[in-house]
Write an enzyme that holds these catalytic residues in place. Structure first.
Site, short mmCIF file in Angstrom:
data_model
loop_
_atom_site.label_atom_id
_atom_site.label_comp_id
_atom_site.label_asym_id
_atom_site.label_seq_id
_atom_site.Cartn_x
_atom_site.Cartn_y
_atom_site.Cartn_z
CE LYS A 289 -3.43 2.35 2.82
NZ LYS A 289 -4.43 2.28 3.88
CD GLU B 77 9.32 -5.99 7.21
OE1 GLU B 77 9.00 -4.90 6.69
OE2 GLU B 77 9.08 -6.26 8.40
N GLY C 37 -4.81 -1.78 4.93
CA GLY C 37 -3.98 -2.90 4.46
C GLY C 37 -4.60 -4.26 4.73
NE ARG C 38 -6.29 -3.89 10.90
CZ ARG C 38 -5.66 -2.71 11.03
NH1 ARG C 38 -4.52 -2.50 10.38
NH2 ARG C 38 -6.16 -1.75 11.78
CD GLU D 140 -1.73 -4.40 11.49
OE1 GLU D 140 -0.57 -4.80 11.60
OE2 GLU D 140 -2.25 -4.15 10.39
CG HIS E 8 -3.84 -35.98 16.33
ND1 HIS E 8 -4.05 -37.23 16.89
CD2 HIS E 8 -4.86 -35.79 15.44
CE1 HIS E 8 -5.14 -37.78 16.35
NE2 HIS E 8 -5.65 -36.92 15.47
CE LYS F 56 5.92 -0.96 10.18
NZ LYS F 56 4.93 -0.25 9.38
#
Ligand code: F6P
Length: 532
Positions: free
Chosen positions: A194, A200, A252-253, A338, A369, A497
């Site tokens: 965005k 990253e 963004g999400r 978030e 399990h 950050k």
């Protein structure tokens, strides 16, 4: 805000809710919408509790806030932005105004451009230097990765386009593993960000660029960008014809419905992508119009608030008995945590109650399990959310699906019923006696009375996936609106950050550890001694 509910909870907390779960309750404590059924009968919420929960919605003005969101008001108050991911799936709806301007023509035009490009990639009309595109690499992180990756896995049965890979982590192991599988001459790299500043993503994008430039003359021609920052995508060298933009009112999400969904669209085709959008839109319409007691996102949110804020259960497990939804828990971790992991209300005051819960999970039956031991017999109660399809996509493995369904239903039943000491004694009566029988029996007691909800649907089609994701988005909205927080900013990710940027030269040995705490300095020293 929760006083009346807490008083009610105190008066009912010790009863066995199992005794209430008859056919009438199963019909009453369930909601159907679109293709889905939400069953919340296996909880301790009764009619009085539900009425008090619904009161919360009115007290918090959730209907007004909901309408404000859909109407394009700047409900993300700390960033002064509208919250309009719903416009991205407003396929045949009316105009959506932001600052008196209808944003729909632009949304639909971008969708058309995405479809044309995805069609060209799929048909081979758009080619790499070495021919038709065989591999697509989506480079993004957080909302620019989790949504499209989760959905691409979920819709694998519809996947008939080129292979799609997702790279997110700045850990070089992530991109190196993907690049090894691809031929640069037939690979399309999609840089999904965005802001187009995320460290990253930009680091991985440059790594991919360098990898491609070794054998491809015009690397820029095999890159596309998904971003709100047209100036930055141009500076990176990506031609505007392969840049798909969106506005800052898409969080963004919440962004997989628009350009950030391009990799998904290339994988499953524009038609299936539109079906996904239609599913989301159907859930929007339901959310906007259904009375609260029949409103699936509202009721799912109220169950969540009951368990977290009223009963004090700090986590919730999301347990899809649908392997195609293997990444749903990871996706929901960002969506929910978030969004609602905030310690202050909209006005900046300390939140007078707990923020949203820790969300976690894994698909069943694998989790059975692994961590279900703690869910069944641990000392803390973990409300569970099961998801189950009536039909899988593996027609010739129907018997396996029936086994899966039986397991899913068995878990919610076991959580509710448990097993008392007498039943445990009977279990071991033939094997042990006396004190040993008693001791062994106690290990086999399940307290039960543990709540869960189940979301059932006919089959995981693109429409149903759209409904599920929109359901969770609106659930997050309702929970946030009741808590009075801003679900649409994420200031909590900033400090880490900033400190990482400051630490980089320290790690590289270009700056000393002066001013760093002793622990951090010692860890830097250890890692440097071992070659960082
Ligand atoms: O750091 C958190 C975050 O801002 C998320 O909210 C977002 O989804 C992610 O980073 C990626 O951001 P972008 O799409 O701008 O690269």
């Amino acid at each position: 805000m929760f006083d009346a509910l807490k008083a009610h909870h105190a008066s009912v907390r010790d009863r066995r809710f199992e005794t209430m779960v008859d056919a009438a309750r199963a019909a009453d404590f369930a909601v159907e919408a679109g293709d889905m059924r939400l069953d919340y009968a296996k909880t301790n919420i009764d009619a009085e509790g539900r009425a008090l929960l619904i009161d919360l919605l009115d007290q918090a003005g959730v209907a007004v806030k909901r309408d404000a969101m859909f109407a394009g008001q700047a409900i993300n108050e700390t960033e002064g932005r509208a919250v309009l991911h719903t416009a991205l799936r407003n396929l045949d709806g009316g105009p959506v105004l932001v600052d008196q301007r209808d944003v729909m023509p632009e949304v639909l035009e971008t969708l058309d451009r995405m479809e044309a490009f995805a069609g060209d990639v799929r048909s081979g009309a758009y080619r790499g230097q070495g021919g038709a595109i065989t591999d697509v690499i989506n480079i993004g992180i957080g909302g620019s990765d989790l949504g499209p990756k989760m959905a691409t896995i979920a819709l694998a049965p519809y996947h008939d386009g080129p292979r799609c890979h997702f790279v997110s982590n700045v850990d070089g192991a992530d991109i190196a593993g993907v690049l090894r599988q691809c031929d640069p001459a037939t690979t399309l790299v999609i840089v999904a960000s965005k802001t187009f500043t995320t460290i990253e993503t930009m680091t991985n994008a440059r790594t991919a660029q360098a990898w491609m430039s070794d054998s491809v003359a015009d690397t820029g021609a095999q890159f596309a960008a998904l971003s709100t920052a047209a100036d930055k995508t141009a500076a990176f060298g990506i031609d505007a014809s392969r840049v798909f933009g969106f506005a800052d009112w898409v969080g963004g999400r919440y962004s997989m419905w628009g350009p950030i969904g391009l990799s998904l669209m290339i994988a499953v085709g524009p038609q299936a992508f539109r079906a996904f959008l239609r599913g989301g839109q159907a859930m929007d319409r339901h959310f906007l119009s259904a009375p609260w007691a029949e409103n699936m996102p509202a009721m799912l949110a109220l169950v969540g608030l009951w368990h977290n804020q009223v009963c004090g259960h700090a986590t919730r497990a999301v347990l899809p008995y649908d392997n195609l939804l293997s990444r749903l828990p990871a996706y929901l971790q960002q969506l929910e945590m978030e969004s609602n992991g905030k310690g202050v209300s909209m006005d900046g005051a300390d939140l007078p109650c707990d923020s949203g819960p820790v969300v976690w999970g894994e698909p069943g039956t694998n989790g059975q399990h692994a961590f279900y031991q703690l869910i069944h017999q641990g000392t803390r109660v973990i409300p569970c959310e099961f998801l189950i399809a009536a039909r899988s996509h593996e027609d010739d493995l129907h018997h396996q699906h029936q086994l899966l369904v039986a397991n899913c239903l068995a878990q919610s039943e076991a959580l509710m019923r448990g097993r008392d000491l007498d039943a445990a004694r009977s279990k071991v009566a033939g094997t042990f006696e006396g004190d040993e029988l008693e001791r062994q029996a106690r290990h086999r007691v399940f307290k039960g009375n543990r709540p869960s909800v189940t979301i059932a649907y006919p089959q995981l089609t693109p429409e149903v996936l759209g409904q599920i994701i929109a359901l969770y988005e609106h659930r997050v909205f309702v929970e946030g609106a009741v808590l009075g927080i801003n679900s649409y900013d994420q200031w909590g990710v900033e400090l880490g950050k900033e400190l990482a940027t400051a630490l980089q030269p320290v790690v590289e040995g270009k700056a000393g550890t002066d001013g760093k705490d002793g622990s951090t300095a010692a860890l830097v020293g250890f890692l440097q001694k071992h070659g960082v």
